[in-house]
Design an enzyme around this catalytic site. Structure first.
Site, PDB file in Angstrom:
ATOM      1  N   ASP A   1       0.836  -1.200   0.000  1.00 53.13           N
ATOM      2  CA  ASP A   1       0.000   0.000   0.000  1.00 53.13           C
ATOM      3  C   ASP A   1       0.872   1.251   0.000  1.00 53.13           C
ATOM      4  O   ASP A   1       1.861   1.336   0.736  1.00 53.13           O
ATOM      5  CB  ASP A   1      -0.887  -0.024   1.255  1.00 53.13           C
ATOM      6  CG  ASP A   1      -1.761   1.186   1.382  1.00 53.13           C
ATOM      7  OD1 ASP A   1      -2.656   1.367   0.537  1.00 53.13           O
ATOM      8  OD2 ASP A   1      -1.556   1.971   2.333  1.00 53.13           O
TER       9      ASP A   1
ATOM     10  N   GLU B   1      12.784 -14.247  -3.226  1.00 51.52           N
ATOM     11  CA  GLU B   1      12.737 -14.200  -4.688  1.00 51.52           C
ATOM     12  C   GLU B   1      11.460 -14.811  -5.252  1.00 51.52           C
ATOM     13  O   GLU B   1      11.018 -14.446  -6.339  1.00 51.52           O
ATOM     14  CB  GLU B   1      13.967 -14.916  -5.265  1.00 51.52           C
ATOM     15  CG  GLU B   1      15.270 -14.182  -5.041  1.00 51.52           C
ATOM     16  CD  GLU B   1      15.277 -12.804  -5.683  1.00 51.52           C
ATOM     17  OE1 GLU B   1      14.763 -12.673  -6.823  1.00 51.52           O
ATOM     18  OE2 GLU B   1      15.769 -11.859  -5.048  1.00 51.52           O
TER      19      GLU B   1
END
Length: 485
Positions: A173, A233
């Site tokens: 956000d 990752e």
């Protein structure tokens, strides 16, 4: 207001659409002053929404259905009820350093001219500390200093905590609001060109500033590398780009190698998918790193006419555009933007500018499931917002040839034809038409979209047709996609 178990019950519907993942808005402990985006405990579930055990069941069921789970991370600020901020107000200077508390100017005014995103002052006076504190959103959402080592440590640990619970990725956000210019200089006035692109309604004072000091200083995009390191990752990471000025360029900087997988801006929904804006996105972004969408919890629903034709039109446009596609709950029913009375609205942003509000509360009206059930099958109790959906259009949307079936077919076509991974060879447009040419593993495709009755549709070879929309009686919302070779 819905809960985690309710989401779990409806995951079969989500999976039936053919999507890859579900994104959950904040489910953390919160006073709920801003729809859960004011977090008081980043590692616990808000009791009104359920328990950690409920969350774990949701993740397990999603994975059984082949769905990944992406959750919101609100790192920019905390609730004013967060233990850190409470301690800061009680005189703990070490905790205060995790936020931005500053002394007033000699005349008692705030340290600079920064405004909050809502257009109100970005500084609130704390008489207990005799200092101002900075907040880029509501005063009950004090901004954190994300350069502070202990703030970073806490954020890293909470991200890993949710990863350990099976979360597959995060939506960050307000990712462009993480850092401010340490010079604390005043923001300059926005030029007309900048003002036209600053996110937010043009009647808000926020759009009158060029936000070069209160957000996104030079090292802002670099912070995304930390997010990648913390999440791993194999996590899928999405960032909300909250600046309209150079938004496409900033989306690309935040999603550069080693950073986020993708980022999104508000250009498409705020322009109602205008041809010129789509063309600008094609020209200025790597579409594989630019998430496209038309509706969300912060923007009015995009089906302005409330018709199946408009709903199908934008579903086709989103399906054909390469890169990540985000659907908002209920757009597969073709839901229009609900109208709410002032006394029914709880969103502080909408209330601040009533009746010319941004329309954030409308898309948050609960999702209808059953057109013939009380409260449309959402709850046996009283919905937190009134549900005045029309049963007729909902029944039609759920039929075998309804809007929901169109979404399922388009998502399946997108996979079959490889549109998501395709390269954009050509993008032409006029004021009320758009033409795209894609090249992918399944060959070349041409897509044409007519937004208005004056747009001249090209001749279409029915043998090569993948999908077509006739539009409504006024010849709006016509579109077609066909395979060239």
């Amino acid at each position: 207001m819905g809960d985690l178990n309710g989401v779990t019950e409806q995951l079969d519907h989500v999976a039936s659409l053919g999507v890859d993942a579900i994104w959950l808005a904040p489910h953390y402990v919160s006073p709920w002053a801003d729809g859960g985006y004011d977090v008081a405990d980043h590692r616990a579930v808000e009791p009104r929404l359920g328990t950690l055990a409920d969350f774990d069941r949701l993740v397990a069921r999603a994975h059984e259905l082949g769905l990944r789970v992406i959750v919101d991370q609100v790192l920019n600020h905390t609730s004013c009820e967060h233990p850190w901020f409470v301690a800061a107000l009680d005189g703990d200077d070490a905790m205060a350093e995790r936020y931005l508390f500053l002394d007033p100017k000699p005349d008692g005014t705030p340290p600079n001219n920064w405004l909050s995103f809502f257009g109100t002052p970005g500084w609130t006076w704390s008489h207990r500390r005799r200092q101002y504190f900075f907040h880029q959103f509501l005063a009950c959402q004090p901004s954190l200093d994300l350069r502070h080592p202990q703030v970073q440590e806490a954020h890293r640990d909470q991200i890993r905590y949710w990863r350990d619970r099976g979360v597959d990725g995060f939506r960050f956000d307000a990712v462009t609001s993480y850092l401010w210019d340490e010079s604390l200089a005043d923001n300059p006035p926005a030029t007309p060109e900048v003002k036209a692109r600053v996110q937010g309604p043009d009647f808000s004072p926020y759009t009158w500033q060029d936000h070069v000091h209160d957000m996104l200083p030079g090292d802002g995009a670099d912070y995304a590398q930390k997010l990648r390191d913390w999440a791993g990752e194999d996590a899928w990471l999405l960032g909300e780009i909250g600046t309209g000025n150079k938004s496409f360029e900033i989306c690309m900087s935040f999603s550069a190698p080693g950073r986020l997988d993708a980022a999104y801006s508000t250009d498409l929904p705020e322009s109602h998918g205008a041809p010129a804006v789509v063309a600008r996105a094609v020209d200025q972004t790597d579409l594989q790193r630019f998430a496209h969408w038309m509706s969300c919890h912060d923007q009015p629903r995009h089906n302005r006419s409330g018709t199946p034709e408009e709903a199908r039109f934008f579903a086709l446009l989103m399906a054909v555009l390469p890169g990540p596609w985000i659907l908002y709950q209920g757009e597969e029913w073709g839901l229009p933007q609900p109208e709410l009375l002032k006394e029914e609205i709880t969103d502080p942003y909408d209330l601040l500018y009533w009746p010319n509000h941004p329309g954030r509360e409308g898309p948050r009206v609960p999702m209808p499931w059953d057109p013939d059930a009380g409260n449309f099958g959402f709850t046996d109790g009283t919905p937190w917002l009134p549900m005045r959906w029309q049963p007729g259009p909902l029944r039609q949307a759920q039929q075998e040839d309804g809007v929901a079936a169109t979404y399922r077919r388009l998502i399946a076509l997108r996979r079959e034809m490889g549109w998501a991974a395709a390269a954009m060879e050509k993008c032409d447009h006029g004021e009320d038409w758009l033409e795209l040419c894609l090249l992918g593993e399944q060959g070349r495709f041409r897509a044409w979209f007519g937004y208005g009755p004056e747009a001249d549709a090209p001749a279409i070879d029915d043998d090569a047709l993948c999908f077509a929309l006739k539009g409504n009686g006024d010849a709006e919302w016509r579109a077609a996609v066909w395979k060239l070779d």
